[in-house]
Write a protein that holds these residues in place. Structure first.
Motif, PDB file in Angstrom:
ATOM      1  N   LYS A 222       0.835  -1.200   0.000  1.00 17.51           N
ATOM      2  CA  LYS A 222       0.000   0.000   0.000  1.00 17.51           C
ATOM      3  C   LYS A 222       0.871   1.251   0.000  1.00 17.51           C
ATOM      4  CE  LYS A 222      -3.987  -2.042   2.404  1.00 17.51           C
ATOM      5  NZ  LYS A 222      -4.888  -1.946   3.573  1.00 17.51           N
ATOM      6  N   TYR A 223       0.430   2.253  -0.748  1.00 12.31           N
ATOM      7  CA  TYR A 223       1.158   3.520  -0.833  1.00 12.31           C
ATOM      8  C   TYR A 223       0.157   4.654  -0.675  1.00 12.31           C
ATOM      9  CZ  TYR A 223       4.666   0.352  -2.550  1.00 12.31           C
ATOM     10  OH  TYR A 223       5.549  -0.698  -2.648  1.00 12.31           O
ATOM     11  N   LEU A 224       0.404   5.510   0.297  1.00 12.53           N
ATOM     12  CA  LEU A 224      -0.520   6.590   0.615  1.00 12.53           C
ATOM     13  C   LEU A 224      -0.438   7.705  -0.411  1.00 12.53           C
ATOM     14  CD1 LEU A 224       0.138   6.819   4.465  1.00 12.53           C
ATOM     15  CD2 LEU A 224      -1.731   5.599   3.298  1.00 12.53           C
ATOM     16  N   LYS A 225      -1.535   8.435  -0.554  1.00 11.70           N
ATOM     17  CA  LYS A 225      -1.515   9.617  -1.401  1.00 11.70           C
ATOM     18  C   LYS A 225      -0.599  10.672  -0.792  1.00 11.70           C
ATOM     19  CE  LYS A 225      -6.139   9.117  -3.395  1.00 11.70           C
ATOM     20  NZ  LYS A 225      -7.477   9.756  -3.562  1.00 11.70           N
ATOM     21  N   ILE A 226       0.006  11.464  -1.641  1.00 11.67           N
ATOM     22  CA  ILE A 226       0.868  12.545  -1.155  1.00 11.67           C
ATOM     23  C   ILE A 226      -0.028  13.698  -0.699  1.00 11.67           C
ATOM     24  CG2 ILE A 226       2.676  14.189  -1.802  1.00 11.67           C
ATOM     25  CD1 ILE A 226       3.593  12.097  -3.877  1.00 11.67           C
TER      26      ILE A 226
ATOM     27  N   ASN B 262       5.625   1.126 -11.565  1.00 12.35           N
ATOM     28  CA  ASN B 262       4.804   0.884 -10.376  1.00 12.35           C
ATOM     29  C   ASN B 262       5.551   1.316  -9.120  1.00 12.35           C
ATOM     30  OD1 ASN B 262       6.404  -1.565  -9.370  1.00 12.35           O
ATOM     31  ND2 ASN B 262       5.796  -2.233 -11.422  1.00 12.35           N
ATOM     32  N   ASN B 263       4.818   1.450  -8.046  1.00 11.91           N
ATOM     33  CA  ASN B 263       5.389   1.892  -6.765  1.00 11.91           C
ATOM     34  C   ASN B 263       6.344   0.870  -6.167  1.00 11.91           C
ATOM     35  OD1 ASN B 263       4.082   4.548  -5.838  1.00 11.91           O
ATOM     36  ND2 ASN B 263       2.305   3.380  -6.534  1.00 11.91           N
ATOM     37  N   ILE B 264       6.073  -0.416  -6.376  1.00 16.55           N
ATOM     38  CA  ILE B 264       6.889  -1.448  -5.720  1.00 16.55           C
ATOM     39  C   ILE B 264       8.317  -1.430  -6.248  1.00 16.55           C
ATOM     40  CG2 ILE B 264       7.013  -3.883  -5.090  1.00 16.55           C
ATOM     41  CD1 ILE B 264       4.062  -4.149  -5.728  1.00 16.55           C
TER      42      ILE B 264
ATOM     43  N   ASP C 159      18.969   8.514  -5.390  1.00 20.30           N
ATOM     44  CA  ASP C 159      18.037   9.418  -4.712  1.00 20.30           C
ATOM     45  C   ASP C 159      16.857   9.818  -5.597  1.00 20.30           C
ATOM     46  OD1 ASP C 159      19.049  11.304  -6.474  1.00 20.30           O
ATOM     47  OD2 ASP C 159      19.540  12.781  -4.936  1.00 20.30           O
ATOM     48  N   THR C 160      16.938   9.542  -6.899  1.00 19.93           N
ATOM     49  CA  THR C 160      15.864   9.941  -7.815  1.00 19.93           C
ATOM     50  C   THR C 160      15.630   8.825  -8.829  1.00 19.93           C
ATOM     51  OG1 THR C 160      16.491  12.274  -7.616  1.00 19.93           O
ATOM     52  CG2 THR C 160      15.113  11.680  -9.508  1.00 19.93           C
ATOM     53  N   VAL C 161      14.364   8.645  -9.180  1.00 22.25           N
ATOM     54  CA  VAL C 161      14.027   7.687 -10.227  1.00 22.25           C
ATOM     55  C   VAL C 161      13.131   8.385 -11.240  1.00 22.25           C
ATOM     56  CG1 VAL C 161      12.129   6.782  -8.816  1.00 22.25           C
ATOM     57  CG2 VAL C 161      12.967   5.447 -10.734  1.00 22.25           C
TER      58      VAL C 161
ATOM     59  N   ILE D 256       1.635   7.034  -8.882  1.00 18.57           N
ATOM     60  CA  ILE D 256       2.985   6.703  -8.395  1.00 18.57           C
ATOM     61  C   ILE D 256       3.292   7.646  -7.242  1.00 18.57           C
ATOM     62  CG2 ILE D 256       5.414   6.391  -8.991  1.00 18.57           C
ATOM     63  CD1 ILE D 256       3.603   4.512 -10.504  1.00 18.57           C
ATOM     64  N   THR D 257       3.013   7.186  -6.023  1.00 16.10           N
ATOM     65  CA  THR D 257       3.105   8.053  -4.837  1.00 16.10           C
ATOM     66  C   THR D 257       4.148   7.568  -3.834  1.00 16.10           C
ATOM     67  OG1 THR D 257       1.325   6.796  -3.769  1.00 16.10           O
ATOM     68  CG2 THR D 257       0.691   8.729  -5.059  1.00 16.10           C
ATOM     69  N   ASN D 258       4.975   6.640  -4.216  1.00 16.37           N
ATOM     70  CA  ASN D 258       6.019   6.134  -3.323  1.00 16.37           C
ATOM     71  C   ASN D 258       7.102   7.195  -3.180  1.00 16.37           C
ATOM     72  OD1 ASN D 258       8.116   4.775  -2.041  1.00 16.37           O
ATOM     73  ND2 ASN D 258       7.786   2.880  -3.163  1.00 16.37           N
ATOM     74  N   THR D 259       7.252   7.720  -1.983  1.00 15.96           N
ATOM     75  CA  THR D 259       8.201   8.815  -1.750  1.00 15.96           C
ATOM     76  C   THR D 259       9.516   8.337  -1.145  1.00 15.96           C
ATOM     77  OG1 THR D 259       7.148   9.240   0.390  1.00 15.96           O
ATOM     78  CG2 THR D 259       6.384  10.540  -1.507  1.00 15.96           C
ATOM     79  N   SER D 260       9.787   7.023  -1.231  1.00 12.33           N
ATOM     80  CA  SER D 260      11.074   6.538  -0.707  1.00 12.33           C
ATOM     81  C   SER D 260      12.229   7.026  -1.570  1.00 12.33           C
ATOM     82  CB  SER D 260      11.081   5.011  -0.632  1.00 12.33           C
ATOM     83  OG  SER D 260      10.849   4.428  -1.897  1.00 12.33           O
ATOM     84  N   LEU D 261      11.926   7.440  -2.799  1.00  9.16           N
ATOM     85  CA  LEU D 261      12.894   8.120  -3.660  1.00  9.16           C
ATOM     86  C   LEU D 261      12.194   9.326  -4.284  1.00  9.16           C
ATOM     87  CD1 LEU D 261      14.545   5.142  -5.616  1.00  9.16           C
ATOM     88  CD2 LEU D 261      15.621   6.507  -3.826  1.00  9.16           C
ATOM     89  N   LYS D 262      12.973  10.296  -4.718  1.00  7.92           N
ATOM     90  CA  LYS D 262      12.400  11.397  -5.482  1.00  7.92           C
ATOM     91  C   LYS D 262      11.965  10.861  -6.844  1.00  7.92           C
ATOM     92  CE  LYS D 262      15.414  14.768  -3.254  1.00  7.92           C
ATOM     93  NZ  LYS D 262      16.610  15.639  -3.445  1.00  7.92           N
ATOM     94  N   ARG D 263      10.840  11.387  -7.332  1.00  5.46           N
ATOM     95  CA  ARG D 263      10.274  10.906  -8.590  1.00  5.46           C
ATOM     96  C   ARG D 263      10.392  11.986  -9.651  1.00  5.46           C
ATOM     97  NH1 ARG D 263       5.350  11.456  -7.127  1.00  5.46           N
ATOM     98  NH2 ARG D 263       6.239  12.676  -5.420  1.00  5.46           N
ATOM     99  N   GLY D 264      11.006  11.607 -10.766  1.00  2.96           N
ATOM    100  CA  GLY D 264      11.212  12.563 -11.843  1.00  2.96           C
ATOM    101  C   GLY D 264      10.496  12.175 -13.119  1.00  2.96           C
ATOM    102  N   LEU D 265      10.327  13.144 -14.016  1.00  2.20           N
ATOM    103  CA  LEU D 265       9.668  12.904 -15.296  1.00  2.20           C
ATOM    104  C   LEU D 265      10.330  13.762 -16.364  1.00  2.20           C
ATOM    105  CD1 LEU D 265       7.169  11.553 -16.715  1.00  2.20           C
ATOM    106  CD2 LEU D 265       5.980  13.729 -16.338  1.00  2.20           C
TER     107      LEU D 265
END
Length: 722
Positions: free
Chosen positions: A496-500, A581-583, A595-597, A611-620
């Protein structure tokens, strides 16, 4: 060395097993890297597993696509009965799916797909660290590279030895996604590479269409000599006859029976040895479909045959440009003015009604070969070897035991006691007589391998009793064998991944190819700069300085592991890692150097929002010419060229410093006009990719961020991919 055969449906499964495959790989409808195949329904799959297990054959389920979170969750529901039924292994690509399966089914055997592009021993060892037991190596490796990988890892290695070749590294092709919305990484490739292209000089050619691969006796023996664990036959979309011939050829090779392969007579768009010898015969620029093989050239309305021809064979007429004119089944053959049923190789013949403009004749259906193979499949048997014990003493119960090992070396025993033998034999019964009667198993899945007889030579044994006991033992052993693979139900572990719940203000970064681009970016306030990296680290390049420089952007598993081992910090994972995916972000967050994906550009904006997994910074990436293929083979010697497809799709073709080819979409993706929507995704970093842009164009793009202007070009951002 084990043979892994393809099974697109039950008939193909049967063909592969009867031909001698040790393992078969197959897909479930809706999953796997050949989603547009027939594939198996759930019940067909469960029945297929039982059928294979009774023959002593392993079943490998292909779940080798990248998946969204909701799809991974649905995998549990669909895969659970397959796991409980006893599938032998699962072939995977997505690291998030690997973590999910390992958590929910910890004893499940996992194989890394060729879609993971494992091209060196460091990557192979990392996948062993993740819990995989086998990897299917990238097809672009030479024998020397495969040998070196084998010497540096003890994970099982599997090698493709026949079938279709992708021009791009598997897992690194996005053409079908970006121009047609059909993702090769999700099993829906549209085979755009098999189309004809025109370059900037007006040349028309199948620039991106390789010959199929066919490794033969010499190559197979080389792989066997270095300890390769398995060889894989491609062909889930091909016919059962092709599968039977190809698998049986490799079975003969491994059994020491020397013969020529007939696979090219059953499916043929040209053949080569792939990358095995690093030769230059990989490509077929003339045609890309199943042409068959050359039967002869038409001269003065006559054909000198390069192979036998009989009535009922299928041929096609081809013009000087290798374009198909017509195809027929042969119903008339003329030789010396007479009709004949058969003409031999070397004979000169005439055919009736040859289409105008025909220059070559190709044979694409061999009646003799197909008839022979169909007969072999129909009457063929595949038995699992079992052992038997018989104990027979006067005034004691007769005892017969059948035993065998399942695919995981677990012994399965079926034992039955009969009535007391209270009569003395009038005529001496020989052990040989008992052996013969026990060995007669009729139309069953089993064949006696060894028999142990413990008989006093006195008691009378009714052979009708042996027959009855055998029948019951065979049924019991078959049931116990099938049941021996089954697993208990496991409790579901949900991710499970919580909303930001906070607003994130993203930073802007840039990927630059030239120093001039870097300079212009910094002038305009872009401080975080990435320099482009190489998508693949082949075994031969593992010590190349170009691939071992410290970089803040990594593009393959080797660089990921290397960065961890060297203690690098603040690295980012590029989008070609196919993070869907978040996993999977959880997997990469275990690396202290990351530190970033950067998320996959195959995701649309609705999917990105999940995609709300904040264990890493998320980039686009929001702007840039998307690299749609990474190719080992050199298409030609130019550093740069352009090609255009039949549907006006255009590409820029660049040769990099490793002499690999990078294929870019001609028109850059541009999401800048939708920045307000992108801000709502709550991402940490938005990246501009500058590849071909001049400093002036770089300036224009960066300034458009403030005005949110420019020509919107979304590719997958709006619609996503199937």
């Amino acid at each position: 060395m084990r043979i892994v055969g393809p099974a697109g449906n039950f008939d193909k499964l049967d063909a592969a097993i009867k031909a001698g495959a040790d393992e078969v790989f197959l897909g479930l409808k809706g999953f796997g890297a050949r989603r547009n195949n027939d594939n198996f329904s759930m019940q067909e799959l469960l029945d297929g597993i039982d059928y294979a297990h009774k023959k002593g054959v392993k079943v490998l389920l292909a779940l080798n696509t990248i998946m969204r979170d909701m799809e991974i969750k649905s995998v549990y529901k669909n895969f659970k009965p397959i796991y409980e039924h006893g599938v032998d292994a699962v072939i995977v690509q997505d690291l998030g799916l690997i973590k999910f399966l390992k958590t929910n089914f910890p004893d499940l055997v996992l194989h890394g797909s060729t879609q993971m592009t494992v091209a060196n021993h460091v990557e192979a060892n990392y996948l062993k660290e993740l819990g995989l037991s086998r990897v299917v190596l990238a097809r672009e490796l030479s024998f020397e590279e495969i040998k070196e990988i084998r010497e540096n890892t003890d994970i099982e290695l599997e090698v493709f030895v026949s079938g279709s070749m992708c021009i791009s590294y598997s897992g690194n092709c996005y053409v079908s996604s970006f121009i047609g919305g059909r993702s090769g990484n999700r099993g829906m490739c549209a085979y755009t590479c098999r189309k004809k292209f025109k370059d900037e000089e007006g040349n028309l050619s199948y620039f991106l269409s390789p010959n199929d691969q066919l490794l033969e006796e010499e190559e197979i023996n080389k792989l066997k000599s270095i300890g390769i664990d398995a060889i894989k036959v491609e062909g889930r979309k091909k016919q059962p006859e092709y599968i039977f011939e190809t698998v049986s050829y490799y079975r003969d090779v491994l059994s020491g029976k020397s013969r020529e392969s007939q696979s090219y007579k059953l499916f043929n768009r040209g053949y080569s040895k792939g990358y095995f010898y690093l030769d230059d015969k990989l490509m077929n620029h003339k045609y890309s479909s199943n042409f068959g093989y050359l039967l002869g050239k038409i001269e003065n309305n006559e054909i000198k045959l390069l192979d036998d021809l009989i009535l009922g064979d299928g041929i096609q007429y081809v013009n000087q440009y290798f374009e198909k004119i017509d195809g027929i089944y042969v119903n008339k053959i003329f030789q010396n003015g007479n009709k004949v049923q058969l003409a031999k190789k070397g004979d000169t013949i005439k055919l009736s009604d040859v289409p105008k403009g025909s220059k070559y004749v190709y044979k694409n259906y061999s009646k003799d070969i197909n008839d022979t193979i169909n007969h072999s499949i129909k009457i063929g048997k595949r038995y699992k070897k079992i052992n038997a014990k018989v104990k027979a003493y006067l005034n004691n119960e007769i005892l017969i035991e059948f035993s065998t090992l399942n695919n995981f070396k677990k012994e399965i025993i079926s034992e039955k006691k009969g009535p007391i033998l209270d009569s003395i034999a009038n005529k001496k019964i020989l052990e040989e007589d008992i052996i013969n009667k026990i060995s007669e198993l009729g139309d069953t899945d089993f064949q006696i391998d060894e028999i142990e007889i413990d008989y006093d030579g006195i008691a009378f044994i009714p052979f009708s009793l042996i027959k009855q006991m055998k029948r019951e033992l065979v049924d019991d052993l078959a049931k116990k064998l099938v049941d021996s693979y089954k697993h208990e139900e496991r409790e579901f572990v949900e991710f499970k991944y919580l909303k930001i719940d906070r607003l994130i203000s993203p930073i802007f970064s840039a990927l630059c190819r030239t120093d001039e681009q870097v300079k212009k970016c910094k002038e305009l306030g872009i401080e975080k700069i990435y320099r482009e990296n190489f998508d693949i680290t082949k075994q031969k390049n593992i010590n190349n300085r170009l691939l071992n420089q410290e970089s803040n952007l990594i593009s393959n598993l080797y660089q990921l592991v290397n960065g961890r081992n060297k203690g690098y910090k603040n690295q980012a994972i590029n989008w070609n890692f196919n993070v869907f995916n978040n996993i999977s972000i959880d997997v990469y967050s275990s690396f202290e150097n990351i530190d970033t994906v950067f998320l996959s550009p195959e995701l649309n904006y609705k999917q990105l929002k999940l995609i709300t997994n904040t264990s890493l910074k998320r980039g686009l990436v929001i702007y840039g010419s998307l690299k749609s293929m990474y190719i080992e083979h050199t298409i030609d010697n130019k550093k740069y060229k352009e090609i255009q497809g039949e549907h006006f799709d255009r590409y820029k073709v660049v040769k990099n410093e490793l002499d690999n080819i990078e294929l870019y979409l001609y028109k850059p993706m541009n999401l800048i006009p939708k920045l307000d929507l992108i801000y709502s995704l709550n991402l940490d970093e938005l990246r501009l990719d500058f590849t071909f842009e001049s400093p002036e164009e770089v300036e224009k793009i960066i300034k458009s961020i403030k005005t949110k202007s420019g020509k919107y070009n979304p590719y997958a951002f709006d619609m996503g991919v199937s």
